[in-house]
Design an enzyme around this catalytic site. Sequence first.
Site, PDB file in Angstrom:
ATOM      1  N   ASP A  25       0.177  10.222  62.780  1.00 22.13           N
ATOM      2  CA  ASP A  25      -1.095  10.773  62.327  1.00 22.13           C
ATOM      3  C   ASP A  25      -2.170  10.549  63.377  1.00 22.13           C
ATOM      4  O   ASP A  25      -3.018  11.409  63.600  1.00 22.13           O
ATOM      5  CB  ASP A  25      -1.498  10.163  60.987  1.00 22.13           C
ATOM      6  CG  ASP A  25      -0.838  10.885  59.831  1.00 22.13           C
ATOM      7  OD1 ASP A  25       0.357  10.634  59.597  1.00 22.13           O
ATOM      8  OD2 ASP A  25      -1.502  11.716  59.198  1.00 22.13           O
TER       9      ASP A  25
ATOM     10  N   ASN B 242       0.930   5.914  61.430  1.00 24.40           N
ATOM     11  CA  ASN B 242       1.766   6.928  60.776  1.00 24.40           C
ATOM     12  C   ASN B 242       2.074   6.458  59.359  1.00 24.40           C
ATOM     13  O   ASN B 242       1.646   5.386  58.931  1.00 24.40           O
ATOM     14  CB  ASN B 242       3.060   7.133  61.569  1.00 24.40           C
ATOM     15  CG  ASN B 242       3.778   8.424  61.178  1.00 24.40           C
ATOM     16  OD1 ASN B 242       3.151   9.484  61.068  1.00 24.40           O
ATOM     17  ND2 ASN B 242       5.073   8.353  60.959  1.00 24.40           N
ATOM     18  N   LYS B 243       2.801   7.270  58.613  1.00 25.87           N
ATOM     19  CA  LYS B 243       3.128   6.957  57.231  1.00 25.87           C
ATOM     20  C   LYS B 243       3.720   5.555  57.134  1.00 25.87           C
ATOM     21  O   LYS B 243       4.556   5.158  57.951  1.00 25.87           O
ATOM     22  CB  LYS B 243       4.110   7.991  56.671  1.00 25.87           C
ATOM     23  CG  LYS B 243       4.497   7.768  55.217  1.00 25.87           C
ATOM     24  CD  LYS B 243       3.291   7.892  54.300  1.00 25.87           C
ATOM     25  CE  LYS B 243       3.628   7.447  52.887  1.00 25.87           C
ATOM     26  NZ  LYS B 243       4.571   8.341  52.212  1.00 25.87           N
TER      27      LYS B 243
END
Length: 454
Positions: A341, A351-352
């Site tokens: 991200d 990120n996730k």
Amino acid sequence: MTAHDDATAAAGTDDPTETHVVTVFLRNEGEVLLLRRSDAVGSYSGRWGVVAGHAEGHPDAAVREEIREETGIDPDAETTLVRRGDPFEVIDDDLGTRWVVHPYLFDCTTRAVEPNEETDEFEWAPPTAILPRETVPRLWTSYERVRPTVETVAGDADHGSAWISLRALEALRDEAALAVERARGDDGGADIGDGPANWGDLAAVARDLLDARPSMAVVENRVNRAMDAASETATPTALESAALEGIERASGADADAAAVAAERLPDRIATLSRSGTVATAVEAAEPDEILVAESRPGREGVGTAERFAANTDATVTLTTDAALADRVAAMGVEAVVVGADTIRPGGRVVNKVGTRAAAAAAASDGLDCYVVAAGDKIAAAPAGDGARSVEIDREERDPRDLYDGDADVAVANPTFDETPPALVDGVLTERGALDTDGVRSLAEEHRTLAVWDA
């Protein structure tokens, strides 16, 4: 049958006949499919519209059939519903009909269209091309009810940052085009309403987009690039053009980053969450085995696994986040590949949640961990010249999703985590593989884009 073929039967009646119709926008790379109606239809011949149809019963039941009939596109395999808009009425006194219009927006993976006899011509064009054209009644109103806005960008919890950044550029493009129409003082009957009318108003929209997703550097960089490109003349026309160019550039960057990654990926791959760029890279690499973590709490990995099962010949295994490390070892995975991200200027990858654990598992087993992302996901280096230092918001989800009991327990339910650069073997972008120095150099470049708002 199209949305308006039965309209002539109602002509001449004293009381308008209520007819429910669907209006369907198919979107591909920032453009929508526009159809010019032929003489074979019963009303509005020669005008531009989109996929539309008479909705008997629930409108949802009519949408996919109309897509299939009017375009030849398989709605189940090649489209994804993005949004349903609130219905509205259009009264046509000449036809003696009250249309109840139900707008829809779908993302479409193909541009291959086989129109039926109800269409004279078609084209893929920015939705703003609707504004100057002669269209079916209130076509822009239909689009207005499903189009991207600051609010939809801020509230999207389902898509990755690259996808959201394109929506931010579309929102900026649409507002700029509307400002151009308002400056002309004649909306051609498009019913565009009030809104931004000059550069200052549009700059405020851009700032709202920057504030909408502070954890996503790609949104900031792409909005800033458009504003920077338009700032010399500082006009709505310049911004509309810059946003259009930004959408095209962004789509190309994501595709090129995927191509760079595809050349490096081995035959057995593990991944998590949902990244369109990663998915494109994996599909192009044609691996033999793909391991996918489900990625709680949204479980985006489930959809990713389904996509790989449909689009590749690989053996696809879906596992829990907690079991990923064990499965990586047991299945002989050769590399972990993830999206991002945001990538901090120093190389830390946001990120996730679960990404750091996956990268650590790869490092523990001596495997490569690749981050695949367009270069625009690298956050701008902080400075005092107007650039914003990107805020990393882990976007805590509702704690009740994890624990809703009465005990005195603190709950951490983040959407994102951070992975240190030591666990990353390469950031694969449209500019090639970047090491920490390459990331830092691009971050410095992005710093200059924010000067427009200094």
